[in-house]
Write a protein that holds these residues in place. Sequence first.
Motif, mmCIF file in Angstrom:
data_model
loop_
_atom_site.group_PDB
_atom_site.id
_atom_site.type_symbol
_atom_site.label_atom_id
_atom_site.label_comp_id
_atom_site.label_asym_id
_atom_site.label_seq_id
_atom_site.Cartn_x
_atom_site.Cartn_y
_atom_site.Cartn_z
ATOM 1 N N LEU A 3 3.183 -3.809 -1.469
ATOM 2 C CA LEU A 3 3.499 -4.254 -0.109
ATOM 3 C C LEU A 3 3.270 -5.755 0.093
ATOM 4 N N SER A 4 2.139 -6.253 -0.405
ATOM 5 C CA SER A 4 1.826 -7.669 -0.161
ATOM 6 C C SER A 4 2.754 -8.579 -0.965
ATOM 7 N N GLY A 5 2.991 -8.250 -2.243
ATOM 8 C CA GLY A 5 3.836 -9.089 -3.096
ATOM 9 C C GLY A 5 5.278 -9.098 -2.616
ATOM 10 N N TYR A 22 6.672 -9.895 -11.068
ATOM 11 C CA TYR A 22 6.343 -9.102 -12.264
ATOM 12 C C TYR A 22 5.546 -7.877 -11.824
ATOM 13 N N GLU A 23 5.994 -6.713 -12.268
ATOM 14 C CA GLU A 23 5.346 -5.459 -11.862
ATOM 15 C C GLU A 23 5.062 -4.624 -13.112
ATOM 16 N N LYS A 24 3.799 -4.283 -13.292
ATOM 17 C CA LYS A 24 3.435 -3.575 -14.538
ATOM 18 C C LYS A 24 3.932 -2.133 -14.557
ATOM 19 N N ARG A 25 4.157 -1.550 -13.374
ATOM 20 C CA ARG A 25 4.640 -0.165 -13.354
ATOM 21 C C ARG A 25 6.177 -0.148 -13.364
ATOM 22 N N ALA A 26 6.750 1.073 -13.495
ATOM 23 C CA ALA A 26 8.207 1.191 -13.634
ATOM 24 C C ALA A 26 8.945 0.961 -12.320
ATOM 25 N N ALA A 83 4.962 3.072 -7.346
ATOM 26 C CA ALA A 83 4.596 4.045 -8.384
ATOM 27 C C ALA A 83 3.082 4.263 -8.473
ATOM 28 N N ARG A 84 2.311 3.413 -7.807
ATOM 29 C CA ARG A 84 0.861 3.645 -7.733
ATOM 30 C C ARG A 84 0.584 4.919 -6.926
ATOM 31 N N PHE A 85 1.519 5.275 -6.053
ATOM 32 C CA PHE A 85 1.331 6.453 -5.188
ATOM 33 C C PHE A 85 2.334 7.544 -5.574
ATOM 34 N N GLN A 130 0.604 8.023 4.536
ATOM 35 C CA GLN A 130 -0.451 7.114 5.002
ATOM 36 C C GLN A 130 -0.144 6.662 6.420
ATOM 37 N N GLY A 131 -1.192 6.238 7.121
ATOM 38 C CA GLY A 131 -1.044 5.799 8.509
ATOM 39 C C GLY A 131 -0.972 4.283 8.600
ATOM 40 N N LEU A 132 0.125 3.806 9.180
ATOM 41 C CA LEU A 132 0.258 2.364 9.452
ATOM 42 C C LEU A 132 -0.399 2.154 10.816
ATOM 43 N N GLN A 145 6.709 -5.050 -16.630
ATOM 44 C CA GLN A 145 6.353 -6.340 -17.244
ATOM 45 C C GLN A 145 5.183 -6.961 -16.501
ATOM 46 N N THR A 146 4.311 -7.553 -17.271
ATOM 47 C CA THR A 146 3.237 -8.305 -16.627
ATOM 48 C C THR A 146 3.080 -9.649 -17.323
ATOM 49 N N VAL A 147 2.460 -10.576 -16.618
ATOM 50 C CA VAL A 147 2.130 -11.866 -17.224
ATOM 51 C C VAL A 147 0.676 -12.158 -16.859
ATOM 52 N N GLY A 196 -3.390 -9.237 -0.099
ATOM 53 C CA GLY A 196 -3.615 -7.783 -0.080
ATOM 54 C C GLY A 196 -4.963 -7.400 -0.643
ATOM 55 N N GLU A 197 -4.997 -6.247 -1.283
ATOM 56 C CA GLU A 197 -6.266 -5.767 -1.829
ATOM 57 C C GLU A 197 -6.788 -6.665 -2.944
ATOM 58 N N ALA A 198 -5.896 -7.383 -3.618
ATOM 59 C CA ALA A 198 -6.352 -8.307 -4.669
ATOM 60 C C ALA A 198 -7.233 -9.410 -4.072
ATOM 61 N N PHE A 224 -7.869 1.354 5.852
ATOM 62 C CA PHE A 224 -6.497 1.001 6.231
ATOM 63 C C PHE A 224 -6.186 -0.372 5.626
ATOM 64 N N GLY A 225 -5.158 -0.436 4.781
ATOM 65 C CA GLY A 225 -4.914 -1.695 4.072
ATOM 66 C C GLY A 225 -3.468 -2.138 4.098
ATOM 67 N N MET A 226 -2.559 -1.259 4.595
ATOM 68 C CA MET A 226 -1.132 -1.623 4.538
ATOM 69 C C MET A 226 -0.821 -2.824 5.422
ATOM 70 N N ARG A 227 -1.338 -2.786 6.655
ATOM 71 C CA ARG A 227 -1.021 -3.893 7.575
ATOM 72 C C ARG A 227 -1.653 -5.195 7.074
HETATM 73 C C1 LIG Z 1 -5.438 7.533 -1.281
HETATM 74 C C2 LIG Z 1 -5.202 6.323 -0.440
HETATM 75 C C3 LIG Z 1 -4.907 6.465 0.908
HETATM 76 C C4 LIG Z 1 -4.666 5.342 1.685
HETATM 77 N N1 LIG Z 1 -4.367 5.514 3.005
HETATM 78 C C5 LIG Z 1 -4.056 4.442 3.770
HETATM 79 C C6 LIG Z 1 -3.656 4.613 5.105
HETATM 80 O O1 LIG Z 1 -3.562 5.722 5.630
HETATM 81 N N2 LIG Z 1 -3.333 3.487 5.827
HETATM 82 C C7 LIG Z 1 -3.402 2.231 5.276
HETATM 83 O O2 LIG Z 1 -3.085 1.254 5.962
HETATM 84 N N3 LIG Z 1 -3.798 2.055 4.011
HETATM 85 C C8 LIG Z 1 -4.126 3.124 3.237
HETATM 86 N N4 LIG Z 1 -4.494 2.940 1.941
HETATM 87 C C9 LIG Z 1 -4.599 1.571 1.417
HETATM 88 C C10 LIG Z 1 -3.225 0.976 1.121
HETATM 89 O O3 LIG Z 1 -2.477 1.874 0.349
HETATM 90 C C11 LIG Z 1 -3.408 -0.328 0.350
HETATM 91 O O4 LIG Z 1 -4.367 -1.118 0.999
HETATM 92 C C12 LIG Z 1 -2.121 -1.141 0.201
HETATM 93 O O5 LIG Z 1 -1.142 -0.450 -0.526
HETATM 94 C C13 LIG Z 1 -2.444 -2.442 -0.543
HETATM 95 O O6 LIG Z 1 -1.270 -3.169 -0.773
HETATM 96 P P1 LIG Z 1 -1.267 -4.274 -1.941
HETATM 97 O O7 LIG Z 1 0.029 -4.968 -1.877
HETATM 98 O O8 LIG Z 1 -2.510 -5.059 -1.908
HETATM 99 O O9 LIG Z 1 -1.345 -3.381 -3.260
HETATM 100 P P2 LIG Z 1 -0.331 -2.286 -3.817
HETATM 101 O O10 LIG Z 1 0.556 -1.773 -2.747
HETATM 102 O O11 LIG Z 1 -1.176 -1.328 -4.566
HETATM 103 O O12 LIG Z 1 0.549 -3.108 -4.841
HETATM 104 C C14 LIG Z 1 -0.008 -3.711 -5.995
HETATM 105 C C15 LIG Z 1 1.052 -3.687 -7.089
HETATM 106 O O13 LIG Z 1 0.644 -4.531 -8.163
HETATM 107 C C16 LIG Z 1 0.932 -3.894 -9.386
HETATM 108 N N5 LIG Z 1 0.050 -4.455 -10.398
HETATM 109 C C17 LIG Z 1 -1.293 -4.286 -10.531
HETATM 110 N N6 LIG Z 1 -1.759 -5.006 -11.578
HETATM 111 C C18 LIG Z 1 -0.691 -5.653 -12.109
HETATM 112 C C19 LIG Z 1 -0.526 -6.547 -13.205
HETATM 113 N N7 LIG Z 1 -1.563 -6.954 -13.946
HETATM 114 N N8 LIG Z 1 0.725 -7.018 -13.482
HETATM 115 C C20 LIG Z 1 1.792 -6.632 -12.736
HETATM 116 N N9 LIG Z 1 1.695 -5.776 -11.696
HETATM 117 C C21 LIG Z 1 0.466 -5.301 -11.371
HETATM 118 C C22 LIG Z 1 0.672 -2.431 -9.085
HETATM 119 O O14 LIG Z 1 1.335 -1.587 -10.041
HETATM 120 C C23 LIG Z 1 1.235 -2.299 -7.673
HETATM 121 O O15 LIG Z 1 2.598 -1.961 -7.682
HETATM 122 C C24 LIG Z 1 -4.757 4.046 1.131
HETATM 123 C C25 LIG Z 1 -5.072 3.893 -0.235
HETATM 124 C C26 LIG Z 1 -5.301 5.017 -1.013
HETATM 125 C C27 LIG Z 1 -5.638 4.847 -2.473
#
Ligand SMILES: Cc1cc2nc3c(=O)[nH]c(=O)nc-3n(C[C@H](O)[C@H](O)[C@H](O)COP(=O)(O)OP(=O)(O)OC[C@H]3O[C@@H](n4cnc5c(N)ncnc54)[C@H](O)[C@@H]3O)c2cc1C
Length: 359
Positions: free
Chosen positions: A13-15, A32-36, A40-42, A47-49, A128-130, A246-248, A258-261
């Motif tokens: 979501l963040s990228g 660059y995305e390491k998954r297909a 795909a992490r989910f 989930q609740g926005l 692919q990752t870098v 994002g979470e990084a 809650f982390g999507m927003r």
């Molecule tokens: C079980 C569960 C329930 C949740 N419920 C909620 C909810 O109800 N409401 C809410 O707001 N949030 C919820 N969250 C949290 C929310 O899903 C995350 O905070 C949000 O997806 C984070 O977005 P992001 O962009 O930081 O990471 P992500 O969406 O996880 O994206 C990160 C991407 O980076 C890729 N990546 C990782 N390492 C590498 C690498 N080295 N090279 C290339 N690619 C890489 C991953 O494959 C992934 O696709 C929940 C999380 C979990 C685990």
Amino acid sequence: MPKKTIKILGAGLSGLTAGINLAKAGYTVEIYEKRADSGARFHGDLQGLENWSEKVDVLDDLRTMNIDVSFDYTPFSEFFGIDGGKTRPFKFYEAIFYVVKRGSMEGSIDQSLKNQTLKLGVKIKYNQTVSPTDVDIVATGPITKAVVGAAKGIVFETTHLDIAIGIADTSVANGGYAYLLITKGYGCLFSAVCGDLSNINDCFDETKKIITKTLSLDIKNPRNVGGVACFATHNKYREGEKLFVGEAAGLQDLLFGFGMRHAIKSGYIAAQSIIKNQNYEKNIEKYFFKKRRAGIVNRYLWEKTLNSRTYFFLFHNLLSKKFLFSFYNFNLIQRMLYPLALKYVKNTHSLQDLQLKNS
Ligand SMILES: Cc1cc2nc3c(=O)[nH]c(=O)nc-3n(C[C@H](O)[C@H](O)[C@H](O)COP(=O)(O)OP(=O)(O)OC[C@H]3O[C@@H](n4cnc5c(N)ncnc54)[C@H](O)[C@@H]3O)c2cc1C
């Protein structure tokens, strides 16, 4: 002068939000995305926005961040809470959250953002990752070294009507909570544990028991799903020229995860900071300063001073979006409690400065 090519690590979501905004501003973007695939992490989790941490409706907020709301969503203005065997309804005047699907399937928020990014000509290199040292934006999701929470659950088909239920009880989730979400004949039952993760299986079994005792629920074709959460008391937004989103960057609500927003907003702020040549750390801290601190106090209160029943009482009696907004935006009581809460949360969850964790 042609604009610099921006490289992003992670097509979540963040990228993707950063990619959409940079591409719209005329930058060449490579992700660059390491998954297909994105999402795909989910695996079809619901989930609740959340729609309470800002006064503006979250869907309008997404539109102002150049995101088309072209994913499936269901607004919920009512949910039920189960605590100590009692079930109570919580009603709001407007949607308090929107349930969305996470994963690589059609209709998910992840696929919607991916398609919007591709339409703008962004190259997403899947599988692919870098090295993080070679990118401008790190959007890689949870920092596995800082995991403090985990969730176990199932997704399933059902004939049950749309419903949202939260359970606050140590038997279903120590330090966390359990929930059931059903929309359009599709359900998701989870136990989300924080701190000691060792008894997560027992917690989930107990969640199932409580839910099936409370309502008559048919569960067809269940699939196991799960994931981890990393909460940070001290966020890392930049390393040299590289921006973290994002979470990084450790951005996730410390109380309920809650982390999507947060992810979408931080991707947007990173893109705008690059486009306008502004200080990202300053911009992001301005937006998240109160929310991060409120999260730390909320976690402290949840675990230490208040128990779930007191929370239920508060929510039941002061229930409004305004109350929740103040609860997530560092109100006066939270300011007074902050030093104590920070010390407690750091000690309890061994959360350290992410600069140290990542080095
Ligand atoms: C079980 C569960 C329930 C949740 N419920 C909620 C909810 O109800 N409401 C809410 O707001 N949030 C919820 N969250 C949290 C929310 O899903 C995350 O905070 C949000 O997806 C984070 O977005 P992001 O962009 O930081 O990471 P992500 O969406 O996880 O994206 C990160 C991407 O980076 C890729 N990546 C990782 N390492 C590498 C690498 N080295 N090279 C290339 N690619 C890489 C991953 O494959 C992934 O696709 C929940 C999380 C979990 C685990």
